[in-house]
Write a protein that holds these residues in place. Structure first.
Motif, mmCIF file in Angstrom:
data_model
loop_
_atom_site.group_PDB
_atom_site.id
_atom_site.type_symbol
_atom_site.label_atom_id
_atom_site.label_comp_id
_atom_site.label_asym_id
_atom_site.label_seq_id
_atom_site.Cartn_x
_atom_site.Cartn_y
_atom_site.Cartn_z
ATOM 1 N N LYS A 175 -2.109 -9.012 5.238
ATOM 2 C CA LYS A 175 -2.464 -8.257 6.437
ATOM 3 C C LYS A 175 -2.559 -6.778 6.088
ATOM 4 O O LYS A 175 -2.293 -6.373 4.946
ATOM 5 C CB LYS A 175 -1.416 -8.493 7.527
ATOM 6 C CG LYS A 175 -0.010 -8.123 7.135
ATOM 7 C CD LYS A 175 0.988 -8.536 8.204
ATOM 8 C CE LYS A 175 2.418 -8.080 7.866
ATOM 9 N NZ LYS A 175 2.900 -8.603 6.575
ATOM 10 N N ALA A 176 -2.935 -5.998 7.060
ATOM 11 C CA ALA A 176 -3.122 -4.561 6.833
ATOM 12 C C ALA A 176 -1.854 -3.947 6.239
ATOM 13 O O ALA A 176 -0.747 -4.183 6.736
ATOM 14 C CB ALA A 176 -3.489 -3.873 8.138
ATOM 15 N N GLY A 177 -2.040 -3.164 5.182
ATOM 16 C CA GLY A 177 -0.917 -2.521 4.515
ATOM 17 C C GLY A 177 -0.407 -3.264 3.301
ATOM 18 O O GLY A 177 0.416 -2.743 2.541
ATOM 19 N N ASP A 178 -0.908 -4.488 3.100
ATOM 20 C CA ASP A 178 -0.429 -5.305 1.981
ATOM 21 C C ASP A 178 -1.267 -5.067 0.726
ATOM 22 O O ASP A 178 -2.445 -4.701 0.789
ATOM 23 C CB ASP A 178 -0.475 -6.785 2.338
ATOM 24 C CG ASP A 178 0.540 -7.169 3.402
ATOM 25 O OD1 ASP A 178 1.418 -6.333 3.699
ATOM 26 O OD2 ASP A 178 0.448 -8.289 3.942
ATOM 27 N N ASN A 195 0.821 -1.212 0.000
ATOM 28 C CA ASN A 195 0.000 0.000 0.000
ATOM 29 C C ASN A 195 0.852 1.257 0.000
ATOM 30 O O ASN A 195 0.459 2.285 -0.566
ATOM 31 C CB ASN A 195 -0.923 0.004 1.223
ATOM 32 C CG ASN A 195 -2.057 -0.991 1.078
ATOM 33 O OD1 ASN A 195 -2.242 -1.597 0.021
ATOM 34 N ND2 ASN A 195 -2.830 -1.172 2.150
ATOM 35 N N GLU A 196 2.011 1.186 0.616
ATOM 36 C CA GLU A 196 2.910 2.332 0.654
ATOM 37 C C GLU A 196 3.865 2.359 -0.535
ATOM 38 O O GLU A 196 4.173 3.417 -1.078
ATOM 39 C CB GLU A 196 3.725 2.315 1.960
ATOM 40 C CG GLU A 196 2.919 2.571 3.205
ATOM 41 C CD GLU A 196 2.401 4.007 3.280
ATOM 42 O OE1 GLU A 196 3.065 4.903 2.718
ATOM 43 O OE2 GLU A 196 1.325 4.217 3.875
ATOM 44 N N ARG A 251 -6.741 -2.992 4.223
ATOM 45 C CA ARG A 251 -6.718 -1.902 5.196
ATOM 46 C C ARG A 251 -6.816 -2.462 6.605
ATOM 47 O O ARG A 251 -6.818 -3.680 6.823
ATOM 48 C CB ARG A 251 -7.872 -0.935 4.927
ATOM 49 C CG ARG A 251 -7.915 -0.367 3.513
ATOM 50 C CD ARG A 251 -6.654 0.394 3.152
ATOM 51 N NE ARG A 251 -6.782 1.035 1.834
ATOM 52 C CZ ARG A 251 -5.797 1.668 1.218
ATOM 53 N NH1 ARG A 251 -4.609 1.750 1.791
ATOM 54 N NH2 ARG A 251 -6.003 2.215 0.030
ATOM 55 N N ASP A 252 -6.947 -1.576 7.592
ATOM 56 C CA ASP A 252 -7.081 -2.005 8.980
ATOM 57 C C ASP A 252 -8.388 -2.762 9.179
ATOM 58 O O ASP A 252 -9.376 -2.567 8.438
ATOM 59 C CB ASP A 252 -7.047 -0.794 9.913
ATOM 60 C CG ASP A 252 -5.666 -0.149 9.941
ATOM 61 O OD1 ASP A 252 -4.682 -0.871 9.679
ATOM 62 O OD2 ASP A 252 -5.582 1.076 10.184
ATOM 63 N N ALA A 253 -8.390 -3.621 10.195
ATOM 64 C CA ALA A 253 -9.568 -4.416 10.566
ATOM 65 C C ALA A 253 -10.053 -5.274 9.402
ATOM 66 O O ALA A 253 -11.248 -5.524 9.245
ATOM 67 C CB ALA A 253 -10.700 -3.506 11.060
ATOM 68 N N ASP A 254 -9.083 -5.724 8.580
ATOM 69 C CA ASP A 254 -9.364 -6.620 7.454
ATOM 70 C C ASP A 254 -10.325 -6.019 6.425
ATOM 71 O O ASP A 254 -10.996 -6.746 5.693
ATOM 72 C CB ASP A 254 -9.928 -7.962 7.958
ATOM 73 C CG ASP A 254 -8.862 -8.784 8.669
ATOM 74 O OD1 ASP A 254 -7.661 -8.484 8.475
ATOM 75 O OD2 ASP A 254 -9.223 -9.714 9.412
ATOM 76 N N GLU A 255 -10.430 -4.710 6.403
ATOM 77 C CA GLU A 255 -11.195 -4.061 5.343
ATOM 78 C C GLU A 255 -10.349 -4.031 4.072
ATOM 79 O O GLU A 255 -9.110 -4.050 4.126
ATOM 80 C CB GLU A 255 -11.596 -2.643 5.741
ATOM 81 C CG GLU A 255 -12.654 -2.592 6.836
ATOM 82 C CD GLU A 255 -13.948 -3.268 6.408
ATOM 83 O OE1 GLU A 255 -14.386 -3.038 5.256
ATOM 84 O OE2 GLU A 255 -14.503 -4.061 7.208
ATOM 85 N N ARG A 260 -6.303 -3.837 -1.972
ATOM 86 C CA ARG A 260 -5.478 -3.263 -0.909
ATOM 87 C C ARG A 260 -6.122 -3.592 0.433
ATOM 88 O O ARG A 260 -7.325 -3.353 0.629
ATOM 89 C CB ARG A 260 -5.348 -1.753 -1.081
ATOM 90 C CG ARG A 260 -4.576 -1.350 -2.338
ATOM 91 C CD ARG A 260 -4.337 0.157 -2.389
ATOM 92 N NE ARG A 260 -3.645 0.529 -3.614
ATOM 93 C CZ ARG A 260 -2.319 0.495 -3.778
ATOM 94 N NH1 ARG A 260 -1.556 0.084 -2.762
ATOM 95 N NH2 ARG A 260 -1.752 0.848 -4.909
#
Length: 606
Positions: A395-398, A333-334, A365-369, A363
């Protein structure tokens, strides 16, 4: 003419009179004393020319050009403490010249500098056009010395293992399998042609039938195919064949051979044995049969999870018999923007080059969104989303990148994207700085693959590989049905995503060899015409045998950290299969063509 190599002089030679020959690397005039860096293949040494040694000597030194060939005699002495160069092997001494003779001056204009002190980047075309100058430079000298050490180590190892070196013919016959042959017309046998060997394959098998048991050769091979950075029209193989050895014994011997080469050239102790992976596992996990295992980002098959989603790109691919696979870019994501994975972006272009229509993405996001295009996000149920994240480990950020379509194209596209991102995200070091050596045996290849254009089976390696006995069975009447689905007793050695070499156990039964040739669509009469000599030999008591060949140019390329095998070969060809130095290939006279009973039909394209 000379007593020592320039780079071999040390402090123990102080007070010795020496005779040296070499090239002027550079000259420096320091307040009435001239210093010459004299270079030969062993290195450089500082020559001091003092006017007290004679006016004529000093005058000659004043007018020297770089790359002039010299003979120098003088006495070795210690350098003053303030002049010691700890970075140079000869840095503690210098030679006070008492005589200097120009063996050959430089009279032409140098196209680029050769000095080890000024080795600047030079266009490859210029380097190849003046290869004799490029070979004087430190980079090429180092590469060719390492190539020599590699081949010398291999020879000594194999000879200690009881192998003998045998040369096989360079002029042979053309065979229908493999790449395009280089053909040579016969003057003596008008209308008939030789082919240059793509490998010594058939001859080394015949050597086993001849009872030699353990053969090797540093063989020159030729293939008329489109070139790239790691291919040449003529190349060098370390070729070997052995009788009465199992596949495990062959792999063990070759692991020890590779370990000996890395120890001799890099000082590295490789851990043995090398890991093994089946062809099917390699294709499933990496999308290629030569995976780079230095980093993760493996392929995940999510076909079962998305086969019923409303996004037709996914569900349609599975329904058509294809698959949906993905790779997870950790922290993507980054590090990876949307622009790069959409049409026109560099990552998108990599997938497109491999035949894919594009790349879908999610993408995390947090909380598996998740974020994605609406057609994906809106059609994934919570259950499917959870299953997808669990399967991929995202996971979040991937960032998850998807390929959908026929499985072969999906594998090819994601493999290419994975390799591209491995370099872009610095997951692996560049070639010059690589210190990770991930060897892998890929085994259990299929015997055959489908040639879609010709609607026939063709050998995945070559038609002389022995099939797996468990797959084939003991009933010759069942071979015709069981062969197409059999695995080959074949093996490739892969290093960091490049194939170093490969081989197989061979067919040593004449009837089985005939059946394999017929399976790839070669009628019996044509099989006997093309390979009758081999089949006859197999009927004369051929022993069980197998072999392997390593691409020496590619091995040296990896050892030197070069990006192209052209930098490991003394006189390589360009990607257009031309020698810029000699201007080969070139026209020949009509008289020569007439002697060969050949007429050229070539016309320059307008």
């Amino acid at each position: 003419m000379r007593s020592n190599g320039c780079g071999n002089l040390r402090s123990e030679h102080i007070a010795s009179n020496v005779q040296l020959c070499g090239w002027v690397d550079r000259c420096r005039d320091h307040g009435g004393v001239i210093f010459i860096d004299l270079r030969d293949r062993s290195g450089t040494v500082q020559i001091t020319v003092d006017p007290d040694q004679g006016a004529e000597l000093f005058k000659t030194a004043e007018n020297l050009r770089n790359e002039t060939v010299l003979h120098i005699s003088g006495r070795v002495r210690a350098r003053p403490d303030e002049s010691i160069n700890s970075k140079l092997g000869t840095g503690e001494i210098e030679v006070l010249a008492d005589a200097l003779k120009v063996l050959n001056p430089v009279t032409g204009t140098m196209p680029f500098t050769v000095s080890i002190h000024d080795e600047e980047p030079v266009k490859e075309e210029l380097r190849l056009r003046h290869r004799y100058l490029d070979l004087r430079r430190e980079r090429m000298r180092r590469n060719l010395h390492l190539r020599h050490a590699t081949i010398k180590t291999a020879r000594r190892f194999l000879e200690d293992e009881g192998f003998i070196e045998v040369e096989t013919p360079v002029l042979t016959r053309s065979t229908p399998e493999g790449a395009r042959d280089y053909l040579v017309p016969s003057r003596v046998c008008g209308g008939e042609w030789f082919a240059l060997p793509q490998s010594p394959q058939l001859f080394k098998q015949l050597l086993m039938v001849g009872g030699l048991e353990r053969y090797y050769q540093v063989a020159r091979c030729f293939r008329d195919e489109d070139l790239r950075a790691d291919r040449q029209p003529e190349f060098t193989q370390l070729d070997m064949e052995m009788s009465f050895m199992s596949q495990d014994e062959i792999l063990d011997l070759n692991e020890r051979l590779i370990a000996a080469i890395w120890k001799a050239t890099k000082g590295i102790e490789l851990p043995l044995p090398f890991p093994r992976m089946t062809w099917h596992e390699a294709m499933n996990r990496y999308g290629t049969d030569r995976p780079d295992t230095r980093y993760g980002m493996e392929l995940n098959d999510v076909s079962d999870i998305v086969k019923d989603v409303g996004f037709k790109v996914f569900s349609g691919a599975v329904a058509a018999g294809g698959s949906v696979k993905c790779i997870v870019v950790s922290g993507g994501n980054e590090s990876v923007s949307n622009v790069r994975i959409k049409p026109g972006g560099d990552i998108f272009s990599e997938a497109q080059t491999a035949g894919a229509g594009g790349l879908a993405f999610i993408r995390v996001r947090d909380a598996d969104e998740i974020d994605s295009i609406g057609a994906i996000k809106d059609n994934l149920s919570n259950k499917q989303k959870a299953a997808l994240l669990k399967c991929t480990g995202a996971k979040a950020g991937d960032l998850i990148l998807f390929g959908a379509g026929d499985t072969a194209t999906v594998n090819k596209a994601l493999d290419r994207v994975r390799q591209f991102l491995g370099h872009e995200l610095a997951l692996i070091p560049n070639d010059q700085d690589n210190n990770l050596w991930q060897f892998l045996w890929v085994v259990d290849f299929p015997m055959f693959e489908l040639n879609v254009d010709e609607n026939r089976l063709e050998a995945l390696h070559h038609p002389f590989c022995a099939p797996n006995q468990e797959d084939l069975g003991d009933d010759p009447d069942a071979w015709i049905e069981r062969l197409p689905k059999s695995r080959a007793q074949a093996y490739d050695l892969v290093l960091n995503g490049l194939e170093l070499g490969g081989g197989s156990l061979r067919i040593h039964n004449a009837e089985l060899q005939r059946q394999v040739l017929q399976t790839i669509g070669l009628p019996l009469e044509e099989a006997n015409q093309q390979f009758g000599f081999l089949i006859d030999a197999l009927e004369m008591g051929a022993p069980p045998h197998g072999g392997l060949a390593f691409g020496m140019d590619r091995i040296v390329m990896l050892l030197t950290g070069e990006e192209s095998i052209r930098d490991t070969i003394a006189f390589p060809k360009t990607q257009q299969a031309r020698c810029l130095m000699t201007q080969a290939p070139a026209d020949v006279s009509n008289h020569q063509l007439q002697e060969l009973h050949v007429e050229s039909t070539w016309s320059d394209p307008e």
